[in-house]
Motif scaffolding. Structure first.
Motif, short mmCIF file in Angstrom:
data_model
loop_
_atom_site.label_atom_id
_atom_site.label_comp_id
_atom_site.label_asym_id
_atom_site.label_seq_id
_atom_site.Cartn_x
_atom_site.Cartn_y
_atom_site.Cartn_z
N LEU A 41 -51.04 -55.10 -70.61
CA LEU A 41 -50.63 -54.85 -69.19
C LEU A 41 -51.63 -56.05 -68.23
N PHE A 42 -51.03 -56.18 -67.19
CA PHE A 42 -51.68 -56.81 -66.01
C PHE A 42 -52.08 -56.18 -65.02
N LYS A 43 -53.30 -56.43 -64.62
CA LYS A 43 -53.95 -55.62 -63.44
C LYS A 43 -53.59 -56.37 -62.42
N VAL A 44 -52.91 -55.64 -61.18
CA VAL A 44 -52.36 -56.38 -59.93
C VAL A 44 -53.02 -55.66 -58.74
N HIS A 45 -52.98 -56.25 -57.57
CA HIS A 45 -53.36 -55.84 -56.52
C HIS A 45 -52.67 -56.27 -55.26
N ASP A 46 -51.78 -55.65 -54.58
CA ASP A 46 -51.05 -56.06 -53.13
C ASP A 46 -50.83 -55.01 -52.53
N PRO A 47 -51.82 -54.63 -51.44
CA PRO A 47 -51.64 -53.47 -50.74
C PRO A 47 -50.47 -53.38 -49.95
N ALA A 48 -49.58 -54.52 -49.70
CA ALA A 48 -48.45 -54.38 -49.10
C ALA A 48 -47.18 -53.71 -49.99
N VAL A 49 -47.39 -53.64 -51.29
CA VAL A 49 -46.37 -53.11 -52.19
C VAL A 49 -47.00 -51.67 -52.53
N PHE A 50 -46.10 -50.60 -52.52
CA PHE A 50 -46.59 -49.19 -52.73
C PHE A 50 -45.28 -48.30 -52.65
N ASP A 51 -45.68 -47.25 -53.39
CA ASP A 51 -44.79 -45.84 -53.30
C ASP A 51 -44.97 -45.25 -52.33
N PRO A 52 -44.32 -45.19 -51.16
CA PRO A 52 -44.60 -44.21 -50.07
C PRO A 52 -44.78 -42.64 -50.35
N ALA A 53 -44.25 -42.25 -51.58
CA ALA A 53 -44.44 -40.80 -52.04
C ALA A 53 -45.88 -40.79 -52.80
N TYR A 54 -46.53 -41.65 -53.10
CA TYR A 54 -47.75 -41.58 -53.64
C TYR A 54 -48.53 -42.96 -53.26
N PRO A 55 -48.74 -43.09 -51.89
CA PRO A 55 -49.41 -44.28 -51.30
C PRO A 55 -50.74 -44.66 -52.15
N PHE A 56 -50.92 -45.59 -52.59
CA PHE A 56 -52.12 -46.20 -53.50
C PHE A 56 -52.30 -47.68 -53.32
N HIS A 57 -53.29 -48.06 -52.44
CA HIS A 57 -53.39 -49.56 -52.22
C HIS A 57 -54.37 -50.17 -52.99
N ASP A 58 -55.24 -49.75 -53.99
CA ASP A 58 -56.04 -50.34 -54.78
C ASP A 58 -55.40 -50.81 -56.10
N PRO A 59 -56.14 -51.70 -56.88
CA PRO A 59 -55.53 -52.36 -57.87
C PRO A 59 -54.90 -51.30 -58.98
N PHE A 60 -54.33 -51.73 -59.67
CA PHE A 60 -53.66 -50.90 -60.91
C PHE A 60 -53.28 -51.78 -62.07
N THR A 97 -52.39 -61.05 -58.95
CA THR A 97 -52.96 -60.58 -60.40
C THR A 97 -54.49 -60.85 -60.51
N ARG A 98 -54.90 -59.66 -61.12
CA ARG A 98 -56.36 -59.60 -61.15
C ARG A 98 -56.84 -59.81 -62.69
N GLY A 99 -55.92 -59.78 -63.70
CA GLY A 99 -56.30 -59.81 -65.04
C GLY A 99 -55.30 -59.49 -65.82
N HIS A 100 -55.81 -59.41 -67.03
CA HIS A 100 -54.80 -58.64 -68.02
C HIS A 100 -55.55 -58.33 -69.37
N ARG A 101 -54.90 -57.47 -70.14
CA ARG A 101 -55.69 -57.15 -71.64
C ARG A 101 -54.51 -56.30 -72.28
N TRP A 102 -55.03 -56.04 -73.65
CA TRP A 102 -54.30 -55.17 -74.64
C TRP A 102 -55.02 -53.84 -74.61
N TRP A 103 -54.11 -52.54 -74.35
CA TRP A 103 -54.81 -51.35 -74.25
C TRP A 103 -54.22 -50.56 -75.31
#
Length: 162
Positions: free
Chosen positions: A20-39, A119-125
């Motif tokens: 997985l990649f950890k990403v953060h772009d506050p201008a890209v989100f699901d309006p039904a579940y607005p979330f603007h932090d990294p995921f 992109t803020r990072g990546h790792r195996w989960w």
């Protein structure tokens, strides 16, 4: 509304860990579940003209990580959802493919400038780690879904995610 066909890769290593990649772009989100932090999100992106979804998923793995896909990707999940993409309304038509790799050392030098910017990072989960984590994943119930996929194997027909 703009339609965006997207392919995502559930890329597992020999220990059934998911990349997985950890990403953060506050201008890209699901309006039904607005979330603007990294995921955390799977490898993937837009399907190019003339390309099928599975080809796009494998291409994205090569471009984003240089990790080889060593088996035929299996279409296991599908999802359509409206997104706000930098101020534009976009209908994402996503297909998720299960595949495996025989390597774990990712090379992210192939990310383009825009991808590198969010992109803020990546790792195996492991699935249990995802399920127990307080971090945000896409899809939201990824830990539960991945555990079921590993336990039951690929479905005969793709499962529609809500």
């Amino acid at each position: 509304m703009i339609e965006r066909p997207s392919a995502r890769l559930i890329l597992l290593d020999s220990q059934d860990r998911l990349f997985l990649f950890k990403v953060h772009d506050p201008a890209v989100f699901d309006p039904a579940y607005p979330f603007h932090d990294p995921f955390w999100v799977m490898i993937g992106g837009m399907v190019d003209s003339g390309e099928d979804f599975a080809q796009a998923a494998v291409r994205e793995a090569d471009e984003e990580t240089k990790l080889p896909v060593v088996d035929t990707p299996r279409w296991v999940w599908t999802r359509e959802r409206h997104m706000s993409w930098r101020g534009r309304d976009v209908l994402h038509k996503e297909r998720f493919f299960l595949a495996h790799t025989d390597r774990t050392e990712a090379d992210t030098s192939g990310l383009d400038e825009r991808e590198r910017s969010w992109t803020r990072g990546h790792r195996w989960w492991h699935a249990d780690e995802i399920a127990a984590s307080t971090e945000r994943f896409e899809p939201h119930d990824l830990g539960t879904r991945l555990k079921a996929l590993l336990r039951e194997g690929p479905p005969k027909e793709p499962i529609t995610l809500s």
